[in-house]
Design a protein around this motif. Structure first.
Motif, mmCIF file in Angstrom:
data_model
loop_
_atom_site.group_PDB
_atom_site.id
_atom_site.type_symbol
_atom_site.label_atom_id
_atom_site.label_comp_id
_atom_site.label_asym_id
_atom_site.label_seq_id
_atom_site.Cartn_x
_atom_site.Cartn_y
_atom_site.Cartn_z
ATOM 1 N N MET A 1 0.851 -1.197 0.000
ATOM 2 C CA MET A 1 0.000 0.000 0.000
ATOM 3 C C MET A 1 0.889 1.250 0.000
ATOM 4 S SD MET A 1 -3.286 0.444 2.467
ATOM 5 C CE MET A 1 -3.240 1.882 3.507
ATOM 6 N N SER A 2 0.561 2.219 -0.882
ATOM 7 C CA SER A 2 1.402 3.423 -0.861
ATOM 8 C C SER A 2 0.905 4.363 0.252
ATOM 9 C CB SER A 2 1.399 4.100 -2.232
ATOM 10 O OG SER A 2 0.419 5.075 -2.314
ATOM 11 N N ILE A 3 1.846 4.731 1.099
ATOM 12 C CA ILE A 3 1.524 5.530 2.284
ATOM 13 C C ILE A 3 1.963 6.966 2.012
ATOM 14 C CG2 ILE A 3 2.311 5.906 4.690
ATOM 15 C CD1 ILE A 3 0.437 3.624 4.542
ATOM 16 N N PRO A 4 1.112 7.941 2.297
ATOM 17 C CA PRO A 4 1.572 9.322 2.114
ATOM 18 C C PRO A 4 2.712 9.632 3.074
ATOM 19 C CG PRO A 4 -0.597 9.271 3.181
ATOM 20 C CD PRO A 4 -0.258 7.866 2.822
ATOM 21 N N SER A 5 3.651 10.428 2.604
ATOM 22 C CA SER A 5 4.735 10.811 3.505
ATOM 23 C C SER A 5 4.269 11.951 4.416
ATOM 24 C CB SER A 5 5.930 11.200 2.639
ATOM 25 O OG SER A 5 6.786 12.027 3.327
ATOM 26 N N HIS A 6 3.435 12.821 3.867
ATOM 27 C CA HIS A 6 2.968 13.994 4.619
ATOM 28 C C HIS A 6 1.446 14.135 4.498
ATOM 29 C CE1 HIS A 6 3.171 18.705 5.050
ATOM 30 N NE2 HIS A 6 2.446 18.126 5.998
ATOM 31 N N ILE A 7 0.776 14.104 5.630
ATOM 32 C CA ILE A 7 -0.674 14.339 5.667
ATOM 33 C C ILE A 7 -0.927 15.681 6.352
ATOM 34 C CG2 ILE A 7 -2.877 13.588 6.675
ATOM 35 C CD1 ILE A 7 -2.206 10.844 6.365
ATOM 36 N N ALA A 8 -1.805 16.482 5.782
ATOM 37 C CA ALA A 8 -2.181 17.747 6.434
ATOM 38 C C ALA A 8 -3.681 17.677 6.724
ATOM 39 C CB ALA A 8 -1.850 18.916 5.518
ATOM 40 N N ILE A 9 -4.058 18.152 7.895
ATOM 41 C CA ILE A 9 -5.459 17.985 8.304
ATOM 42 C C ILE A 9 -6.080 19.311 8.734
ATOM 43 C CG2 ILE A 9 -7.052 16.711 9.771
ATOM 44 C CD1 ILE A 9 -4.970 14.577 10.182
ATOM 45 N N ILE A 10 -7.230 19.608 8.127
ATOM 46 C CA ILE A 10 -8.040 20.755 8.568
ATOM 47 C C ILE A 10 -9.060 20.186 9.556
ATOM 48 C CG2 ILE A 10 -9.552 22.650 7.833
ATOM 49 C CD1 ILE A 10 -8.271 22.372 4.997
ATOM 50 N N MET A 11 -8.752 20.376 10.829
ATOM 51 C CA MET A 11 -9.527 19.736 11.899
ATOM 52 C C MET A 11 -10.750 20.605 12.183
ATOM 53 S SD MET A 11 -6.328 18.924 14.455
ATOM 54 C CE MET A 11 -5.947 20.629 14.814
ATOM 55 N N ASP A 12 -11.830 20.369 11.455
ATOM 56 C CA ASP A 12 -12.973 21.285 11.554
ATOM 57 C C ASP A 12 -14.201 20.581 12.131
ATOM 58 O OD1 ASP A 12 -14.281 23.683 11.279
ATOM 59 O OD2 ASP A 12 -14.701 23.437 9.142
ATOM 60 N N GLY A 13 -15.040 21.345 12.820
ATOM 61 C CA GLY A 13 -16.325 20.831 13.296
ATOM 62 C C GLY A 13 -16.433 20.695 14.807
ATOM 63 N N ASN A 14 -15.452 21.204 15.531
ATOM 64 C CA ASN A 14 -15.508 21.125 17.002
ATOM 65 C C ASN A 14 -16.730 21.842 17.561
ATOM 66 O OD1 ASN A 14 -13.043 19.887 16.879
ATOM 67 N ND2 ASN A 14 -11.862 21.637 17.625
ATOM 68 N N GLY A 15 -16.980 23.039 17.037
ATOM 69 C CA GLY A 15 -18.079 23.858 17.548
ATOM 70 C C GLY A 15 -19.416 23.172 17.304
ATOM 71 N N ARG A 16 -19.612 22.683 16.084
ATOM 72 C CA ARG A 16 -20.887 22.023 15.763
ATOM 73 C C ARG A 16 -21.076 20.748 16.574
ATOM 74 N NH1 ARG A 16 -19.864 22.249 9.527
ATOM 75 N NH2 ARG A 16 -17.872 23.065 10.320
ATOM 76 N N TRP A 17 -19.985 20.042 16.808
ATOM 77 C CA TRP A 17 -20.050 18.815 17.621
ATOM 78 C C TRP A 17 -20.592 19.162 19.014
ATOM 79 C CZ3 TRP A 17 -17.992 17.216 22.247
ATOM 80 C CH2 TRP A 17 -17.984 15.836 22.510
#
Ligand code: IPE
Ligand code: IPE
Ligand code: MG
Length: 228
Positions: A1-17
């Motif tokens: 499986m090809s694994i990404p070397s770099h993942i970037a995450i927009i961690m959104d939805g805390n307020g709505r949760w």
């Protein structure tokens, strides 16, 4: 499986949760911080070398003062409580953004954490803090102008970004159902793969994370060329 070397995450939805549960928005941020910590462990377990977490944008100052203060306090508390584990598990933490505009206590703290973890090399966690893609590009171009440059290349800009040795993200994930970048990594995302999920950040699970990695591994990245 090809694994990404770099993942970037927009961690959104805390307020709505939180709002869905009749809780204060800051409760969502509190659980969100725990998920951010868990994600870095999942990345280490999967052999990912870099994970960039969008924690506070240059536009997030528009939020109520108490929410902004809580986010900063949370960062101080949470990262401090994880420091020992980061050192044990060889996690290097760096911060990117207009750090000079942060409250002095937080700025000092970012320097302290960077210094403490600088020799760790298993996983690189980058926290985008007071980060904006446009601000980053302006800062890069300004520094080139100050050096007296009148002509520039792509690699000049890349080398003046906040963390010049950070590879471009292979995969950008955004939770919460929004399908936009919100000023994240505008230069670096030119050939990134995107994954959008409706899951709110505090509900983001290891199972979903692994299924996104599987989806990524099936994609064909051509970078403008043709398959041979
Ligand atoms: C993401 O969650 C965290 C930050 C932007 C700091 P939000 O606070 O944006 O949550 P929603 O989008 O209002 O649900
Ligand atoms: C993006 O989320 C910034 C972070 C996750 C830190 P926002 O919630 O601020 O983005 P918009 O306002 O919905 O575009
Ligand atoms: Mg949001």
């Amino acid at each position: 499986m090809s694994i990404p070397s770099h993942i970037a995450i927009i961690m959104d939805g805390n307020g709505r949760w939180a709002e869905k549960r009749g809780l204060e928005r800051i409760e969502g941020h509190r659980i969100g911080a725990e998920v951010a910590d868990a994600v870095s462990q999942w990345c280490a377990d999967s052999g990912i070398k870099y994970v960039t977490l969008y924690a506070f944008s240059t536009e997030n100052w528009k939020r109520p003062r108490h929410e902004v203060n809580y986010l900063f306090e949370l960062m101080l508390m949470y990262i401090t409580s994880q420091l020992e584990r980061m050192l044990k598990e060889e996690v290097r933490m760096r911060f990117m953004g207009r750090l000079n505009e942060l409250p002095e206590k937080l700025l000092d703290f970012t320097r302290y954490i960077e210094e403490k973890t600088r020799n760790c090399s298993k996983l690189n966690v980058i926290v985008a803090l007071n980060y904006g893609g446009r601000a980053e590009l302006l800062d890069a171009v300004t520094s080139l102008i100050r050096k007296g440059r009148s002509e520039i290349t792509e690699s000049d800009i890349s080398s003046c970004l906040y963390i010049p040795d950070l590879p471009e993200p292979d995969l950008i994930i955004r939770t919460s159902g929004e399908r936009r970048l919100s000023n994240f990594l505008l230069w670096q995302c030119s050939y990134s793969e995107f994954f959008f999920t409706d899951t709110l950040w505090p509900d983001f699970s290891k199972k979903e994370f692994l299924s996104i990695l599987e989806d990524y591994s099936k994609r064909k990245r051509r970078f403008g060329a043709v398959d041979i």
